[in-house]
Structures are given as structure tokens and as C-alpha cells.
Write a protein that holds these residues in place. Structure first.
Motif, PDB file in Angstrom:
ATOM      1  N   LYS A  60       2.638  -9.414  -4.766  1.00 12.27           N
ATOM      2  CA  LYS A  60       3.009  -8.344  -5.692  1.00 12.27           C
ATOM      3  C   LYS A  60       4.471  -7.959  -5.481  1.00 12.27           C
ATOM      4  CE  LYS A  60      -0.084  -5.249  -6.346  1.00 12.27           C
ATOM      5  NZ  LYS A  60      -1.000  -4.076  -6.164  1.00 12.27           N
ATOM      6  N   GLU A  61       4.924  -7.990  -4.216  1.00  7.20           N
ATOM      7  CA  GLU A  61       6.292  -7.607  -3.919  1.00  7.20           C
ATOM      8  C   GLU A  61       7.284  -8.661  -4.392  1.00  7.20           C
ATOM      9  OE1 GLU A  61       3.867  -7.803  -1.645  1.00  7.20           O
ATOM     10  OE2 GLU A  61       3.387  -5.672  -1.463  1.00  7.20           O
ATOM     11  N   ASP A  62       6.887  -9.923  -4.351  1.00 12.63           N
ATOM     12  CA  ASP A  62       7.778 -11.014  -4.746  1.00 12.63           C
ATOM     13  C   ASP A  62       6.968 -12.041  -5.523  1.00 12.63           C
ATOM     14  OD1 ASP A  62       9.611 -12.998  -5.081  1.00 12.63           O
ATOM     15  OD2 ASP A  62      10.102 -13.244  -2.965  1.00 12.63           O
ATOM     16  N   PRO A  63       7.183 -12.129  -6.836  1.00  9.28           N
ATOM     17  CA  PRO A  63       6.401 -13.060  -7.645  1.00  9.28           C
ATOM     18  C   PRO A  63       6.712 -14.528  -7.398  1.00  9.28           C
ATOM     19  CG  PRO A  63       8.140 -12.043  -8.954  1.00  9.28           C
ATOM     20  CD  PRO A  63       8.142 -11.354  -7.619  1.00  9.28           C
ATOM     21  N   LYS A  64       7.794 -14.817  -6.654  1.00  7.59           N
ATOM     22  CA  LYS A  64       8.107 -16.203  -6.336  1.00  7.59           C
ATOM     23  C   LYS A  64       7.095 -16.733  -5.316  1.00  7.59           C
ATOM     24  CE  LYS A  64      12.999 -16.512  -7.459  1.00  7.59           C
ATOM     25  NZ  LYS A  64      13.025 -15.332  -8.308  1.00  7.59           N
ATOM     26  N   PRO A  65       6.774 -18.025  -5.374  1.00  9.65           N
ATOM     27  CA  PRO A  65       5.784 -18.571  -4.441  1.00  9.65           C
ATOM     28  C   PRO A  65       6.240 -18.473  -2.992  1.00  9.65           C
ATOM     29  CG  PRO A  65       6.906 -20.337  -5.641  1.00  9.65           C
ATOM     30  CD  PRO A  65       7.323 -19.053  -6.272  1.00  9.65           C
ATOM     31  N   VAL A  66       5.289 -18.250  -2.101  1.00  4.66           N
ATOM     32  CA  VAL A  66       5.568 -18.186  -0.663  1.00  4.66           C
ATOM     33  C   VAL A  66       4.517 -19.003   0.070  1.00  4.66           C
ATOM     34  CG1 VAL A  66       6.680 -15.919  -0.712  1.00  4.66           C
ATOM     35  CG2 VAL A  66       4.205 -16.072  -0.405  1.00  4.66           C
ATOM     36  N   LEU A  67       4.792 -19.317   1.324  1.00  2.83           N
ATOM     37  CA  LEU A  67       3.846 -20.012   2.186  1.00  2.83           C
ATOM     38  C   LEU A  67       3.198 -18.995   3.113  1.00  2.83           C
ATOM     39  CD1 LEU A  67       6.105 -23.069   3.121  1.00  2.83           C
ATOM     40  CD2 LEU A  67       4.470 -22.889   1.231  1.00  2.83           C
ATOM     41  N   THR A  68       2.066 -19.364   3.683  1.00  3.47           N
ATOM     42  CA  THR A  68       1.372 -18.467   4.607  1.00  3.47           C
ATOM     43  C   THR A  68       1.273 -19.121   5.974  1.00  3.47           C
ATOM     44  OG1 THR A  68       0.067 -17.549   2.790  1.00  3.47           O
ATOM     45  CG2 THR A  68      -0.724 -17.145   5.029  1.00  3.47           C
ATOM     46  N   LEU A  69       1.746 -18.404   7.002  1.00  4.63           N
ATOM     47  CA  LEU A  69       1.694 -18.882   8.371  1.00  4.63           C
ATOM     48  C   LEU A  69       0.343 -18.566   9.000  1.00  4.63           C
ATOM     49  CD1 LEU A  69       5.269 -17.722   9.287  1.00  4.63           C
ATOM     50  CD2 LEU A  69       4.508 -20.088   9.400  1.00  4.63           C
ATOM     51  N   SER A  70       0.128 -19.077  10.199  1.00  7.28           N
ATOM     52  CA  SER A  70      -1.176 -18.957  10.856  1.00  7.28           C
ATOM     53  C   SER A  70      -1.579 -17.513  11.137  1.00  7.28           C
ATOM     54  CB  SER A  70      -1.179 -19.755  12.165  1.00  7.28           C
ATOM     55  OG  SER A  70      -0.128 -19.313  13.019  1.00  7.28           O
ATOM     56  N   ASN A  71      -0.593 -16.613  11.272  1.00  6.86           N
ATOM     57  CA  ASN A  71      -0.923 -15.205  11.532  1.00  6.86           C
ATOM     58  C   ASN A  71      -1.019 -14.396  10.236  1.00  6.86           C
ATOM     59  OD1 ASN A  71       1.760 -15.011  10.761  1.00  6.86           O
ATOM     60  ND2 ASN A  71       2.368 -13.703  12.478  1.00  6.86           N
ATOM     61  N   GLY A  72      -0.963 -15.086   9.108  1.00  2.82           N
ATOM     62  CA  GLY A  72      -1.055 -14.414   7.816  1.00  2.82           C
ATOM     63  C   GLY A  72       0.284 -13.971   7.266  1.00  2.82           C
ATOM     64  N   GLN A  73       1.346 -14.138   8.049  1.00  3.96           N
ATOM     65  CA  GLN A  73       2.679 -13.737   7.610  1.00  3.96           C
ATOM     66  C   GLN A  73       3.180 -14.673   6.508  1.00  3.96           C
ATOM     67  OE1 GLN A  73       5.564 -13.878  10.757  1.00  3.96           O
ATOM     68  NE2 GLN A  73       7.163 -12.851   9.594  1.00  3.96           N
ATOM     69  N   HIS A  74       3.922 -14.116   5.561  1.00  3.86           N
ATOM     70  CA  HIS A  74       4.484 -14.925   4.500  1.00  3.86           C
ATOM     71  C   HIS A  74       5.795 -15.568   4.930  1.00  3.86           C
ATOM     72  CE1 HIS A  74       2.054 -12.321   1.495  1.00  3.86           C
ATOM     73  NE2 HIS A  74       1.398 -13.418   1.814  1.00  3.86           N
ATOM     74  N   HIS A  75       6.030 -16.756   4.430  1.00  6.99           N
ATOM     75  CA  HIS A  75       7.219 -17.544   4.768  1.00  6.99           C
ATOM     76  C   HIS A  75       7.841 -18.011   3.452  1.00  6.99           C
ATOM     77  CE1 HIS A  75       9.639 -21.009   5.930  1.00  6.99           C
ATOM     78  NE2 HIS A  75       9.456 -20.739   7.210  1.00  6.99           N
ATOM     79  N   PRO A  76       9.123 -17.714   3.200  1.00 11.02           N
ATOM     80  CA  PRO A  76       9.751 -18.114   1.936  1.00 11.02           C
ATOM     81  C   PRO A  76       9.918 -19.624   1.822  1.00 11.02           C
ATOM     82  CG  PRO A  76      11.380 -17.202   3.426  1.00 11.02           C
ATOM     83  CD  PRO A  76      10.050 -16.990   4.090  1.00 11.02           C
ATOM     84  N   LEU A  77       9.978 -20.116   0.577  1.00 12.16           N
ATOM     85  CA  LEU A  77      10.175 -21.541   0.367  1.00 12.16           C
ATOM     86  C   LEU A  77      11.612 -21.976   0.641  1.00 12.16           C
ATOM     87  CD1 LEU A  77       7.382 -21.167  -1.045  1.00 12.16           C
ATOM     88  CD2 LEU A  77       8.041 -23.056  -2.530  1.00 12.16           C
TER      89      LEU A  77
END
Length: 301
Positions: free
Chosen positions: A5-22
């Protein structure tokens, strides 16, 4: 790969649930222009920045100043919305006349001094990810460094990763019973002489790791000149560089255990910063068939 919701651009998800930018903005070799370039990248829409505690090639303190300037100029932007990554660089990768820690100290002390220097340089309370810039000479020493980095997780470091790492070392480190925190990130040069890291990419897919590609454009003029990349980009009104970026990112599509592929982007041109980020909106429309053809092209190189 997902949007938020904060960033409509696609992101990746790390093992701890944290988002990682492309895209991560790469700060190597930016010298005295580092402050303005980091600020420009963040203002253009980058939310991820990569650096290293390695004065030989990076100005980590100037990266911190650029980030700080951006946050001060944009008070509605929170630190937690940015993804900040740095590295512990072994003495072999440092300028011997300008090492940011005591190279004669035990490995654990070197790592501690390096991480503390990074926290100070970057002006942050925590770092999203710290990578071992390259494996040590032996697996034993690599594990020693790794366990020292583990002591900072999760309070001061959220994720650990490794760079310039061949498959054999990645597999040995990941599967070692001596470590408690598994690598979440692999940052490698994406190029022909390593068969485009297909074996490492498969490992990342199987274990939910993020693969960060660097030198994606510089080391691949053959791919940029290829009919596949040219035709794909032209159909969408993109440059060949934008087309190659998206095809490399698409290699991480559909990884069931999380992770995916991200790209280091170090352009110094503000219009290209904005243009490269804009094409991320077209990620979802890339046909599976084109990705399959791109993988075939990589295997034929």
C-alpha cells in the motif's frame, strides 16, 4: 514479488518478512559526488541504497550524509521506509593505507569495528543488511566472520548476506551447522564467465534468497546488442538498458519460497534514475515466454 500500500511498485520479501526493493542505488566509485547522487536517487524514487565500509571504492560517510539530507528535506519520509545495505570488506579488499578497522586485530574485532563504523557513517540505529564483501580464504575464516556478524542480528543488523560468492562457498556456508543466521542475500556480478550464475540463482530460488545482480549493464554488451533484448525493449518503448534490467529482474518471478532477483543500479543521470524506476510498473506484463527465451539466450552465451 508483490506490491504494498505504501509503494505500489513491486518488491521482494526476505525471510524475516521484510520488503526488499527491486532496484538498489549503487554508490561505488561516486567519490565526492556521492552526497548529491544519493539524494537525487532517493528523490527520484529509489528506496534502497547499497554501499560498503571500504574507503577504497566507497564514501560510506557521504552516503550517510546524502540519506540524512534527504530525510531532513522530506520530513514525512521515515527511516524505516528506506532499505540501507553496507558490507564488511576483508583486509584483502581494502586500501592498506586507509582501512576503517584494525587489520591486525582478530577477525571478530575487525568485524565489530567495521559495523560500528558503518552505523556511525550512515547515521542510523540499524542497518537493513550487511554483506560479507567476499568470502575469506577458507570456509573456517568465513564462518568466523559470519558468526561475528550474527552477533549484531537483529538489533543492529536485520539481514546478512554475502557478495562475490561462488556456488560452492554459498552452499557450504548456508548448510554449515556452525551458523545460526542463514544468508538472505547473494550479491554477485551477473556476467558470461560465470554462466550468468545459473547455479547460484537456482540455489537462491530453492531457499528463498534474494539474488542481487551487479555490473548488469557494464559486463553484458553482448546481451544489450542481442535481437531478443532489442526487440523486447522496442515493443514497449524502452531503451535496451531498461529492457535488460527488466528481463534480469524477471528471472526471479514466481519463486515460491520468497526472495527473487534485484539489480544494483548506479546511474549518475537523474532522468535515467526516474526512467529505470518507471519501467518497474511494466514488470507484471512481461510474458513468461519472453523470460523463457531470455534464459535460453543466457545458456547459449
Amino acid at each position: 514479488m508483490q506490491t504494498t500500500k505504501e509503494d505500489p511498485k513491486p518488491v521482494l520479501t526476505l525471510s524475516n518478512g521484510q520488503h526488499h526493493p527491486l532496484f538498489l542505488y549503487g554508490t561505488a566509485w561516486k567519490a565526492d559526488a556521492t552526497i548529491s547522487l544519493v539524494a537525487n536517487a532517493l528523490s527520484s524514487g529509489f528506496v534502497g541504497v547499497d554501499t560498503a565500509c571500504q574507503p577504497k571504492h566507497y564514501k560510506e560517510d557521504l552516503v550517510g550524509q546524502g540519506i540524512s539530507n534527504h530525510l531532513q528535506k522530506n520530513p514525512t519520509v521515515e527511516r524505516k521506509s528506506l532499505y540501507i545495505q553496507t558490507k564488511y570488506t576483508p583486509p584483502s579488499g581494502q586500501d592498506l593505507n586507509n582501512i576503517p578497522y584494525d587489520p591486525s586485530a582478530p577477525l571478530g574485532v575487525q568485524v565489530k569495528q567495521s559495523v560500528e563504523a558503518s552505523l556511525k557513517n550512515l547515521r542510523v540505529d540499524y542497518i537493513d543488511s550487511v554483506l560479507l564483501h567476499s568470502p575469506m580464504q577458507t570456509l573456517e575464516d568465513t564462518i568466523k566472520v559470519w558468526k561475528s556478524l550474527e552477533s549484531f542480528v537483529p538489533e543492529k543488523i536485520r539481514q546478512l548476506g554475502i557478495s562475490n560468492c561462488p556456488f560452492s562457498m554459498l552452499s557450504a556456508l548456508y548448510n554449515s551447522p556452525a551458523i545460526n543466521v542463514r544468508p538472505s542475500i547473494v550479491q554477485n556480478r551477473f556476467h558470461k564467465t560465470t554462466s550468468y550464475d545459473m547455479q547460484v540463482l537456482e540455489f537462491c530460488k530453492d531457499h528463498g534468497l534474494v539474488y542481487q545482480s551487479f555490473w548488469t549493464l557494464t559486463s553484458n554488451p553482448n546481451l544489450l546488442r542481442s535481437k531478443l533484448v532489442g526487440g523486447f525493449a522496442e515493443e514497449r518503448g524502452w531503451t535496451r538498458e531498461q529492457g535488460l534490467y527488466i528481463l534480469v529482474l524477471s528471472l526471479g518471478r514466481g519463486w515460491e519460497k520468497g526472495g527473487g532477483v534485484a539489480v544494483m543500479n548506479g546511474t549518475t543521470n537523474e532522468e535515467r534514475m526516474k526512467g529505470d524506476l518507471k519501467v518497474l510498473d511494466g514488470m507484471g506484463s512481461v510474458p513468461d515466454g519472453i523470460v523463457t527465451e531470455f534464459v535460453k539466450l543466457l545458456r547459449e552465451q
